[in-house]
Design an enzyme around this catalytic site. Structure first.
Site, PDB file in Angstrom:
ATOM      1  N   LYS A 169       0.753  -1.126  -0.100  1.00  0.00           N
ATOM      2  CA  LYS A 169       0.190   0.115  -0.079  1.00  0.00           C
ATOM      3  C   LYS A 169       1.089   1.317  -0.132  1.00  0.00           C
ATOM      4  CE  LYS A 169      -2.895   2.650   2.835  1.00  0.00           C
ATOM      5  NZ  LYS A 169      -3.684   3.174   4.168  1.00  0.00           N
ATOM      6  N   GLU A 214      -8.458  12.164  12.673  1.00  0.00           N
ATOM      7  CA  GLU A 214      -7.828  11.137  13.180  1.00  0.00           C
ATOM      8  C   GLU A 214      -6.757  11.374  14.450  1.00  0.00           C
ATOM      9  OE1 GLU A 214      -5.302   7.200  11.168  1.00  0.00           O
ATOM     10  OE2 GLU A 214      -6.474   8.893   9.698  1.00  0.00           O
TER      11      GLU A 214
END
Length: 407
Positions: A169, A214
């Site tokens: 990723k 976040e």
């Protein structure tokens, strides 16, 4: 030696008007939090050890400080606001800033803290006067280093590398810029973000403003928590479409894989600094005004010598903003992104004399320089079955908080 005195005060009302218009220092969620005024001490860092150096120096500063804090709430006493560069070789300076005054509120308790480097006594603590927030600057974000087609080309190249087995990723970002008046009230942007995203931490530190969903790490009394976000989709146009979007996200193999990479990255990074780390087995869908996120909450019991900044140093960069494996993802980001991320996707927050604090990842944010040049970034997590057009759409969603604040 720093001298610090905190005293309770009557509720001062909204905290943001106490911040300075041109250089606000802010960390607020649902109206609670802290606002700094002035600058008593500025510490600056660069290079690969910037966060670890900041953690060590902050210990020394705290050990030498004389702190009188009977309030003992998150954000009272000696506090530094901080923001760090994303990359080891970034041209952006990482900073810790200790204000001259802090106005704070937590669960109905309000306080003012005065901070000084003077050796003598401090003046009695008093609440400064708030200043009305000026008119919101209006501008239009425009693609900067990467056009939409160029971004999709970069994503395609990343997919070739992933499908070739080089990594699992990578998060690819693009940038956008706008010009606002150099003398505009930066608090107006903060106010727009705070009203639109009340559950996020709204921040302003050293020219970086944003509202991050976040939490990188939140530490209080040796207990810490973190929230991992990875995998997202747009909100639906009506209730039925919205429920379907959340259900699709919760069962998406691509998004679940991306999320699993991010969670494992966080757990592995935290274990050396913790007595215990626990996370839920399955992610939940987190609803924000413009999108759904896959989210996992992590609970940490800290080791004896660890502070919030030690955890930040261990966690950054997470797989959610870099990729997996981390070193390979960072190398590919450096090769494919034609810009310096600056402090985008890096830690921003605050720390106190006990090593407690709250740090989030600088997302849904922009940097505004002294001349009024505003630079925003938005990224998308690329895995083997990503689609370039879908990833472009994701970045458009993630630009919306800043774009909307400028309208």
């Amino acid at each position: 030696m720093l001298r610090v005195v905190t005293e309770t005060v009557p509720d001062p009302g909204p905290l943001l008007p106490y911040a300075e218009p041109g250089t606000p220092l802010v960390a607020l969620r649902r109206g609670d939090g802290i606002v700094g005024v002035g600058e008593t001490l500025r510490l600056e860092y660069r290079g690969p050890d910037r966060i670890a150096e900041a953690a060590a120096q902050w210990r020394s500063v705290s050990d030498l400080a004389h702190v009188d804090d009977p309030v003992r709430r998150p954000g009272s006493g000696l506090v530094a606001f901080g923001t760090f560069a994303f990359a080891d070789d970034s041209g952006a300076t990482s900073t810790l800033i200790v204000p001259e005054l802090i106005i704070g509120r937590h669960e109905g308790v309000s306080w003012v803290t005065r901070l000084s480097v003077e050796q003598g006594g401090l003046e009695p603590v008093s609440t400064p006067l708030p200043r009305p927030i000026g008119e919101r600057p209006r501008a239009t974000l425009a693609a900067s280093s990467l056009s939409r087609d160029a971004f999709m080309g970069v994503v395609s190249e990343a997919l070739t590398r992933i499908r070739g087995g080089e990594l699992e990723k990578v998060v690819i970002a693009r940038d956008a810029t706008a010009r606002i008046p150099a003398d505009s009230d930066r608090r107006a942007l903060v106010d727009e973000l705070a009203q639109a995203y009340p559950d996020c931490l709204t921040f302003a530190v050293d020219g970086l403003v944003g509202a991050s969903p976040e939490t990188l790490v939140n530490v209080h009394a040796r207990e810490a928590s973190a929230r991992v976000l990875a995998g997202s989709t747009a909100r639906g146009a009506n209730a039925a479409d919205d429920a379907a979007a959340a259900a699709t996200l919760a069962t998406s193999t691509k998004d679940l894989d991306e999320h699993a990479f991010a969670v494992q990255s966080v757990l592995q990074s935290l274990r050396p600094h913790a007595r215990a780390v626990t996370a839920s087995e399955l992610p939940f869908t987190l609803k924000l005004p413009n999108l759904w996120h896959l989210a996992t909450d992590v609970a940490i019991e800290l080791g004896e010598q660890s502070s919030a900044l030690d955890l930040v140093a261990a966690l950054h960069p997470t797989a959610a903003v870099a990729g997996s494996p981390t070193a390979d993802a960072l190398a590919l980001i450096a090769a494919l992104e034609p810009f310096d991320r600056g402090r985008y996707a890096a830690p921003v927050g605050w720390i106190d004399q006990d090593g407690d604090g709250e740090w989030v990842i600088a997302l849904r944010c922009a940097t505004v320089d002294a001349d009024g040049l505003l630079t925003a970034h938005a990224g998308a997590g690329i895995v083997a079955d990503s689609d370039p057009e879908a990833e472009l759409a994701e970045t458009r969603m993630k630009f919306r908080p800043i774009a909307d604040a400028l309208r």
